[in-house]
Design a protein around this motif. Structure first.
Motif, PDB file in Angstrom:
ATOM      1  N   ASP A   1      30.023   0.689  -7.223  1.00 31.40           N
ATOM      2  CA  ASP A   1      29.107   1.825  -7.163  1.00 31.40           C
ATOM      3  C   ASP A   1      28.047   1.581  -6.093  1.00 31.40           C
ATOM      4  O   ASP A   1      27.883   0.458  -5.610  1.00 31.40           O
ATOM      5  CB  ASP A   1      28.437   2.019  -8.527  1.00 31.40           C
TER       6      ASP A   1
ATOM      7  N   PRO B   1      21.715  -7.011 -15.888  1.00 34.31           N
ATOM      8  CA  PRO B   1      21.348  -6.108 -14.776  1.00 34.31           C
ATOM      9  C   PRO B   1      21.449  -4.635 -15.159  1.00 34.31           C
ATOM     10  O   PRO B   1      22.105  -3.857 -14.491  1.00 34.31           O
ATOM     11  CB  PRO B   1      22.349  -6.480 -13.684  1.00 34.31           C
ATOM     12  N   ASN B   2      20.828  -4.258 -16.257  1.00 31.51           N
ATOM     13  CA  ASN B   2      20.759  -2.835 -16.619  1.00 31.51           C
ATOM     14  C   ASN B   2      19.276  -2.427 -16.656  1.00 31.51           C
ATOM     15  O   ASN B   2      18.402  -3.254 -16.368  1.00 31.51           O
ATOM     16  CB  ASN B   2      21.456  -2.564 -17.955  1.00 31.51           C
ATOM     17  N   VAL B   3      19.000  -1.173 -16.998  1.00 33.26           N
ATOM     18  CA  VAL B   3      17.619  -0.687 -16.912  1.00 33.26           C
ATOM     19  C   VAL B   3      16.678  -1.522 -17.784  1.00 33.26           C
ATOM     20  O   VAL B   3      15.612  -1.947 -17.338  1.00 33.26           O
ATOM     21  CB  VAL B   3      17.538   0.805 -17.322  1.00 33.26           C
ATOM     22  N   GLU B   4      17.107  -1.788 -19.027  1.00 28.44           N
ATOM     23  CA  GLU B   4      16.248  -2.551 -19.948  1.00 28.44           C
ATOM     24  C   GLU B   4      16.021  -3.969 -19.410  1.00 28.44           C
ATOM     25  O   GLU B   4      14.890  -4.466 -19.414  1.00 28.44           O
ATOM     26  CB  GLU B   4      16.889  -2.648 -21.345  1.00 28.44           C
TER      27      GLU B   4
ATOM     28  N   ASP C   1      16.299  -5.072 -16.293  1.00 32.34           N
ATOM     29  CA  ASP C   1      15.511  -5.076 -15.051  1.00 32.34           C
ATOM     30  C   ASP C   1      14.037  -4.804 -15.323  1.00 32.34           C
ATOM     31  O   ASP C   1      13.158  -5.409 -14.699  1.00 32.34           O
ATOM     32  CB  ASP C   1      16.053  -4.028 -14.073  1.00 32.34           C
ATOM     33  N   ALA C   2      13.766  -3.874 -16.257  1.00 27.99           N
ATOM     34  CA  ALA C   2      12.365  -3.585 -16.593  1.00 27.99           C
ATOM     35  C   ALA C   2      11.727  -4.810 -17.243  1.00 27.99           C
ATOM     36  O   ALA C   2      10.563  -5.126 -16.973  1.00 27.99           O
ATOM     37  CB  ALA C   2      12.283  -2.380 -17.525  1.00 27.99           C
TER      38      ALA C   2
ATOM     39  N   PRO D   1      31.593  -8.339  -8.329  1.00 29.02           N
ATOM     40  CA  PRO D   1      32.260  -9.339  -9.153  1.00 29.02           C
ATOM     41  C   PRO D   1      33.457  -9.943  -8.412  1.00 29.02           C
ATOM     42  O   PRO D   1      34.110  -9.247  -7.625  1.00 29.02           O
ATOM     43  CB  PRO D   1      32.726  -8.544 -10.370  1.00 29.02           C
ATOM     44  N   VAL D   2      33.695 -11.218  -8.662  1.00 27.26           N
ATOM     45  CA  VAL D   2      34.829 -11.893  -8.005  1.00 27.26           C
ATOM     46  C   VAL D   2      36.120 -11.199  -8.438  1.00 27.26           C
ATOM     47  O   VAL D   2      36.332 -10.940  -9.624  1.00 27.26           O
ATOM     48  CB  VAL D   2      34.858 -13.385  -8.404  1.00 27.26           C
TER      49      VAL D   2
ATOM     50  N   ALA E   1      10.973  -7.265 -14.447  1.00 26.66           N
ATOM     51  CA  ALA E   1       9.796  -6.863 -13.663  1.00 26.66           C
ATOM     52  C   ALA E   1       8.513  -7.132 -14.455  1.00 26.66           C
ATOM     53  O   ALA E   1       7.501  -7.557 -13.895  1.00 26.66           O
ATOM     54  CB  ALA E   1       9.891  -5.380 -13.303  1.00 26.66           C
TER      55      ALA E   1
ATOM     56  N   GLY F   1      36.994  -8.142  -7.607  1.00 26.35           N
ATOM     57  CA  GLY F   1      36.870  -6.686  -7.627  1.00 26.35           C
ATOM     58  C   GLY F   1      37.148  -6.073  -6.259  1.00 26.35           C
ATOM     59  O   GLY F   1      37.034  -6.755  -5.245  1.00 26.35           O
TER      60      GLY F   1
ATOM     61  N   LEU G   1      24.777   1.494  -6.139  1.00 23.61           N
ATOM     62  CA  LEU G   1      23.670   0.584  -6.449  1.00 23.61           C
ATOM     63  C   LEU G   1      24.107  -0.870  -6.302  1.00 23.61           C
ATOM     64  O   LEU G   1      23.406  -1.685  -5.693  1.00 23.61           O
ATOM     65  CB  LEU G   1      23.152   0.858  -7.863  1.00 23.61           C
TER      66      LEU G   1
END
Lengths: 198, 246
Positions: free
Chosen positions: A184, A145-148, A150-151, A175-176, A154, A178, A186
């Motif tokens: 954050d 789940p980071n920019v790379e 997710d892109a 996260p369990v 998509a 946390g 997002l």
């Protein structure tokens, strides 16, 4: 005082491992020297054997000793379901959950122009041919789940959807274990979007 | 930069995995320019740093400077540009803006204009009906802020308004009598007018500008050759990926 040449060579070799600096390499070298010869030989043999015998399955890209891999050969697994992951180790992590019973497709990376990784380098054409040839009904994208990641997700979704296949993305959230206050914006907004009825 | 811990507003230009669970992050900061820092444990799911070290993030950061690299100790995200994640065709463009901005800032000196430009670029890219024209506007403004703006008002040697050639090596427009540079090429008056308009207009107004046939392509050649010559920017790796998305 300088170490004997053989010891220096061993420390240098151990330094090549990720996350191992000279100090840790030195500690590991002395640990090996303190162990019985048979044990050291068995460690070295395990490394060479792994290097010689393991390769990537030509179908899914997982690490295997036999072609095709055990996961691809397993007739009990759901062949209409493919989970797309970035690295072979992600397969092990997902298998540990015991929740998934479909097949995998390892990309060996994520779209990253600065690292020269485009669709051709990511085994994407092979994914599309697997989808077309094997009557796949759902593709689960489990890239990071980071920019790379997710892109990449998509990009895959855009190309796979026209094939009439359901494309899903693994859920995002907290996260369990946390604390909410440290999450954050997002992550929190995605957790709210993906909320479920109780 | 003598103090060991410092705080600054910054944009994340680049974020790469480092070691087992860390990230090596390149920041572009308003008051400290471009620098690299280590975000320890940022790849772990429970990390409090993870969200702030993603590419396309604007935030307030705290660092500790050791003997070598700075270490990120805290972060507060001010703006995340989520849309790059969902629009794969815009992802290389956002990267290209970061690549360009990073290439004109070399040390740890203040870079407020470049930071503002990149932040505005990331904010406005999603609204663009013609992203290529937006890139040209960004390139021209970046050249302007970094002191390399091409001469676009008449011949740079005699001042004649009838300048119809462009020479990247000479640094701008030339008329037929003055310019015999080997690298010169013809530019239409409309393209020059477009370049001047893009230089003046704020980024939020670029979407209202409609170039006429061929101008956009010619302007791309003008800025591309100029960037290559003056800033030594070769073929952008980010833009090479864009071709694959089409």
């Amino acid at each position: 005082m300088s170490y004997p040449q053989t010891l220096e060579k061993l420390v240098e070799s151990l330094c090549r491992f990720p996350g191992i600096g000279p100090k840790t390499a030195q500690r590991l070298a002395f640990f090996l020297l303190a162990r019985p010869r048979e044990e050291v030989v068995s460690i070295a043999r395990a490394m060479v054997e792994a290097k010689d015998k393991l390769f990537f399955c030509s179908n899914c890209g997982c690490l295997t000793e036999i072609e095709p891999c055990a996961l691809c050969r397993d007739s009990r697994r759901d062949r209409g379901l493919i989970c797309v992951v970035q690295e072979p180790r992600d397969v092990l992590v997902l298998e540990r959950t015991g929740q998934y019973h479909g097949l995998y497709h390892v990309l060996h990376g994520a779209l990253s122009p600065l690292d020269g990784l485009g669709p051709e380098e990511l085994r994407l054409p092979h994914l599309f041919s697997r989808i077309k040839e094997n009557n796949v009904r759902e593709v689960i994208i489990a890239t990071n789940p980071n920019v790379e990641g997710d892109a990449t997700a998509a990009f895959i979704a855009r190309l796979v959807k026209p094939l009439g296949v359901t494309v899903t993305r693994i859920a995002f959230g907290l996260p369990v274990g946390g604390d909410l206050e440290y999450a954050d914006d997002l992550t929190l907004s995605r957790a709210l979007e993906g909320r479920r009825e109780m | 930069m003598t103090e060991r811990s410092f705080k600054t507003d910054a944009l994340v230009l680049l974020s790469r995995p480092l070691g087992e669970a860390d990230r090596l992050v390149t920041f572009l900061s308003w008051d400290r320019g471009k620098f690299t820092a280590v975000a320890r444990g940022a790849r772990k799911t429970m990390s409090k740093l993870a969200a702030g070290v993603e590419l396309f993030t604007y935030g307030h950061y705290q660092f500790y400077r050791g003997r070598n690299l700075a270490t990120l100790t805290g972060q507060q995200v001010k703006e995340h540009f989520h849309y790059f994640r969902d629009h794969p065709e815009l992802y290389p463009l956002g990267l290209y803006l970061a690549e360009l901005a990073g290439s004109v800032v070399s040390g740890e000196g203040p870079a407020p204009e470049i930071c503002n430009l990149l932040l505005e670029g990331w904010r406005r890219l999603i609204e663009q009906p013609d992203p290529q024209l937006f890139l040209r506007a960004f390139e021209l403004k970046l050249l302007d802020f970094s002191g390399h703006c091409p001469h676009l008002n008449g011949c740079l040697q005699c001042g004649s308004a009838a300048a119809s050639f462009f020479s990247p090596r000479q640094g701008g427009l030339l008329c037929g009598d003055c310019g015999h540079a080997a690298d010169r090429f013809t530019v239409q008056p409309g393209t020059v007018a477009l370049a001047r308009r893009l230089l003046k207009a704020p980024l939020q107004q670029v979407k209202q500008i409609r170039p006429q046939g061929g101008q956009s392509h010619e302007l791309g050649r003008l800025t591309g050759t100029f960037l290559r010559y003056h800033l030594d920017i070769g073929e952008s790796r980010a833009l090479s990926l864009l071709k694959l998305f089409k």
